[in-house]
Scaffold this motif. Structure first.
Motif, short mmCIF file in Angstrom:
data_model
loop_
_atom_site.label_atom_id
_atom_site.label_comp_id
_atom_site.label_asym_id
_atom_site.label_seq_id
_atom_site.Cartn_x
_atom_site.Cartn_y
_atom_site.Cartn_z
N LYS A 1 -6.32 2.38 4.87
CA LYS A 1 -7.04 3.30 3.98
C LYS A 1 -6.97 4.73 4.50
O LYS A 1 -6.90 5.68 3.71
CB LYS A 1 -8.51 2.86 3.86
N VAL B 1 0.83 -1.20 0.00
CA VAL B 1 0.00 0.00 0.00
C VAL B 1 0.87 1.25 0.00
O VAL B 1 0.52 2.27 -0.61
CB VAL B 1 -0.97 -0.01 1.20
N ARG C 1 -4.62 -1.41 -2.46
CA ARG C 1 -5.30 -1.92 -1.27
C ARG C 1 -4.93 -3.38 -1.07
O ARG C 1 -4.51 -4.07 -2.01
CB ARG C 1 -6.84 -1.77 -1.41
N LYS D 1 -6.17 -3.61 7.89
CA LYS D 1 -6.34 -3.25 6.49
C LYS D 1 -7.27 -2.04 6.34
O LYS D 1 -7.07 -1.20 5.45
CB LYS D 1 -6.88 -4.45 5.70
#
Length: 415
Positions: free
Chosen positions: A405, A358, A414, A401
């Protein structure tokens, strides 16, 4: 007779002057070496005439100072951290081998020192007060009798916050005071230790693997973070140094070192040729093959074993990250730390690889270097009492996870 005496005196004076001149020329050569001949010549000189490692007394002073500090608590407050029981000097562009172990598994350090020619950093976890005492005595004994430990190894200690490690009395445990060589120290450790799986400690204390990994790679630019019961291929450190020194293009790249596992009865392969011979007869297989095949499958082992043989280490192919890949890799620059909320086993390395992806890192698999784990990993060997913590980590990984973001709002990637 007087004439003969005068001649002898003149001869000795001339000889003394010649020796002084040679000594002065050597000093002048060293002082001008870097300026006139460059860093490459200086490196070659010290390859043949390496600088002396720290003296035993200097190392022991560092050990006592680190322990006398009382340590510092980690962010959770559950663990006490002692940095720098042993220290090593390191070129900023060097590649450090970073690892972690419970006290009993420090036996593996001997093999790592043989295979890895560069600096090595190990974080040791002591689950009980007795283990903390053993760890400090071991650091004392290893620094006394092992020149390689003094020259190349950094050692840190972590224990539950309710314990404090003490400055070791060399007479306690008494049997360590009688040792006189590095081999004797490791032989003694083999007799008193009960090596096993790090997270199967038999206590109510969770093994803080990600805290230990972060501590081991702390301050390093490039690091290869591995488990202590893994062994790198012969010459991997030197090959990595040569490759990294030739270019500065590696920022934002995770250079993946393929990982394998071998039956315990076998001698550890040194070269890719030896590894492939064992691979073809089933004595070597991909790491986690019988435990979590998807955790290593993106490395694409079938492609790697069929690469043409080459003499120079280089990236061979790019692999996009896939959940739940957890590669072993070398990377420099702003590498995200391991999330220290993950303990015991399950998702601790997967989460860090996910964040690398990411954060914008690309994964490129190296053509020649590799790692080998001692023994096949089997699901039945997991500690059954710790399964609940694995489930906890699975839930934490889903939360992790979602947090990425927010942490990387502009990233198109992602997990």
């Amino acid at each position: 007779m007087q004439m003969s005496y005068a001649i002898r005196c003149a001869f000795y004076q001339l000889l003394l002057a010649a020796l002084m001149l040679v000594a002065m020329l050597q000093l002048l050569y060293l002082s001008l070496l870097s300026g006139l001949h460059g860093q490459e010549e200086q490196d070659q000189y010290f390859e043949f005439f390496p600088p002396s490692p720290r003296s035993v007394d200097q190392v022991k002073v560092l050990l006592r100072t680190a322990l006398a500090s009382g340590g510092v608590l980690d962010s959770s407050g559950d663990y006490r951290v002692y940095r720098g029981l042993l220290k090593t000097t390191m070129d900023p562009n060097d590649v450090i081998l970073a690892t972690h172990a419970s006290v009993d598994n420090l036996l593996h350090l001997s093999g790592l020192l043989e295979r890895w020619e560069g600096p090595l950093s190990v974080s040791v976890f002591a689950a009980t007060k007795e283990e903390a005492q053993l760890a400090t005595v071991l650091a004392y004994a290893l620094s006394s009798h092992c020149p390689d430990m003094r020259a190349r190894v950094a050692m840190h200690l972590v224990c539950p916050s309710r314990y404090e490690a003490a400055v070791p009395d060399p007479r306690e445990p008494g049997e360590f005071a009688l040792l006189r060589s590095c081999q004797e120290v490791f032989d003694k450790l083999a007799r008193v230790a009960q090596p096993g799986i790090n997270y199967a400690l038999g206590t109510n204390v969770s093994y803080p693997n990600n805290l230990l990994r972060n501590l081991a790679r702390e301050g390093a630019n490039y690091a290869l973070v591995i488990d202590v019961d893994m062994v790198p291929s012969e010459g991997l450190w030197r090959s990595l140094r040569e490759m990294l020194d030739q270019s500065n293009q590696w920022g934002g790249t995770a250079l993946v070192v393929p990982a394998f596992e071998i039956r315990r009865a076998r001698r550890m392969p040194m070269s890719k040729t030896e590894l492939l011979q064992l691979y073809q007869v089933g004595e070597v297989r991909p790491f986690y093959y019988g435990l979590c095949t998807p955790c290593q499958a993106p490395t694409n082992y079938s492609r790697w074993v069929n690469l043409p043989e080459e003499s120079l280490l280089r990236p061979a192919y790019v692999v996009p990250w896939q959940d739940p890949w957890e590669p072993f890799y070398v990377a420099g620059g702003k590498v995200p730390p391991f999330d220290e909320r993950f303990r015991q086993y399950g998702f601790n390395r997967i989460s860090q690889a996910c964040e690398l992806h990411v954060a914008g890192f690309d994964f490129e698999v190296l053509n020649e270097g590799f790692l080998v784990h001692k023994g096949f990993k089997e699901a039945l060997k997991f500690h059954p009492q710790k399964e609940a913590e694995n489930q906890h980590n699975k839930i934490l990984y889903r939360q992790f996870k979602q947090e990425l973001k927010t942490k990387y709002p502009n990233s198109p990637r992602r997990c």
